[in-house]
Design an enzyme around this catalytic site. Structure first.
Site: not given
Ligand code: PLP
Length: 395
Positions: A64, A188
């Protein structure tokens, strides 16, 4: 705990200086195993690590806190992204939940209005309970952005291109505004990846991934990442994830290292296929709208060309009727009707009830997410087969 201290120092960003992304992705950070010459970086499937003697450490104590396979993955990702330190998580949502540990009750967050539904759910359903405040605004509109800051805005959370309507924000402009208000700027980067978009070069402080998508690329591993431009935010985030225990496990870390080697090859083929599919959809009489950032008619095409090196392989489109949208979901054979994106397999999604099922109706209406909207994640299959599959499904 030498490893924890190493972890807190981040990577040597000059490692493999001069190599391009494809070479770094294939080799990895340390790359081959120094002791055995194993070309595949070893899988350290161990929860705990023995100490040679009192007061001595191998650098590892407990997975961890640190695991060598996970660290190799994190360091490779950090190097590819151009950041100082990466942290690997059990999912994209796990990464985002740790990011929010930078905040305290009473803090305000500005978020893209057109975003992944799961992120919206995490913010609205979970974190509002802990006193955080979120506003979902059109970060692609500079005037809206400027008017949305509050004295307690601590974080700006940008998704670009947006999901699913593929709007593009001026990343550098959003970053400048965030910093002028003393807020952390997080991007993101799931849709384009560092292969096409480098948020750190555009003012980003933190880059976020759902690694489940392109970085994994095979629809078989859930994972997520936070990557930090420098060490400023490292200590609170490292402490949060070490305490929460939401890191990626060793085996999935090993699979992700294997996935990364083909990132460039996959993305190039996916983008090539996507361009052809976007053209075909635009020419189809049963399709009314096509949203693809690589389409020269896209409203933000010039901006994309300026700030990214590619357009990716995500396409949304609207059919002429609701019935036809449902028919496409039923009729495609090669293209699978499934959630998620970014993998070798082409997938078609119905955002209204799948990825964006948690978003309130007024917000969906404002964004134009309706019962005729479909989202395609284009894979690496043969382009002629993909085109034929779509054409028969839309007929
Ligand atoms: C899928 C997605 C997430 C979440 O990710 P997981 O791996 O499903 O938890 C966050 N941001 C975007 C743009 C995504 O496409």
């Amino acid at each position: 705990m030498a490893d924890e201290i190493d972890g807190l120092l981040g990577i040597d960003q000059q490692k493999h200086a001069g190599w391009h992304a494809d070479s770094i992705a294939v080799r990895g950070y340390e790359g081959i195993d120094a002791r055995t010459g194993s070309i595949s970086y070893p899988l350290y499937q161990s929860a705990t690590f023995a100490h040679p003697a009192w007061g001595q450490s191998t650098g590892y104590c407990y997975s961890r806190c640190g695991n060598p396979t996970r660290l190799e993955l994190e360091n490779t990702i950090a190097l590819l992204e151009g950041g100082k330190k990466a942290m690997a998580f059990s999912s994209g949502m796990a990464a985002i939940t740790t990011l929010l540990k930078l905040l305290r009750a009473g803090d305000h967050v500005l978020v893209s209005d057109d975003l992944y539904g799961g992120t919206y759910r995490l913010f609205s359903n979970i974190y509002t309970q802990y006193g955080l405040e979120f506003d979902y605004v059109d970060l692609t509109d500079p005037d809206v952005l400027a008017a949305s800051f509050k004295p307690n805005t601590r974080l700006v959370f940008l998704e670009t291109p947006t999901n699913p309507t593929m709007k593009v924000a001026d990343v550098a402009a959003v970053g400048e505004a965030a910093h002028a208000h003393g807020a952390v700027f997080a991007v993101d980067n799931t849709f384009l990846t560092m292969y096409f978009q480098k948020p750190f070069e555009l003012g980003g402080d933190v880059v976020i991934y759902s690694g489940t998508k392109y970085l994994c690329g095979h629809n078989d591993v859930l994972s997520g990442f936070l990557i930090l431009r420098d060490n400023t935010l490292l200590e609170p985030l490292f402490n949060a994830t070490m305490s929460e225990g939401n890191q990626l496990d060793p085996f999935d870390s090993w699979l992700m290292l294997r996935s990364l080697k083909t990132l460039g090859v996959r993305l190039r083929q996916q983008e090539r296929n996507a361009k052809r599919i976007a053209e075909a959809l635009k020419a189809n009489p049963h399709v009314t709208d096509v949203f693809y950032v690589g389409d020269p008619d896209h409203q933000n095409y010039e901006l994309s060309k300026r700030q990214t090196t590619g357009f990716g392989a995500m396409i949304s489109f609207k059919t002429d009727t609701h019935e036809r949208a449902l028919a496409v979901l039923e009729r495609t054979k090669l293209i699978l009707f499934a959630e998620s994106l970014g993998g070798t397999e082409s997938l078609v999604t119905y955002p209204l009830v799948q990825t964006h099922g948690s978003i309130p109706k007024p917000m969906l209406d404002k964004l134009g997410i309706d019962d005729r909207l479909l989202r395609l994640s284009v894979g690496i299959e043969d382009i002629d087969d993909l085109l034929a599959d779509l054409e028969q499904a839309l007929a």
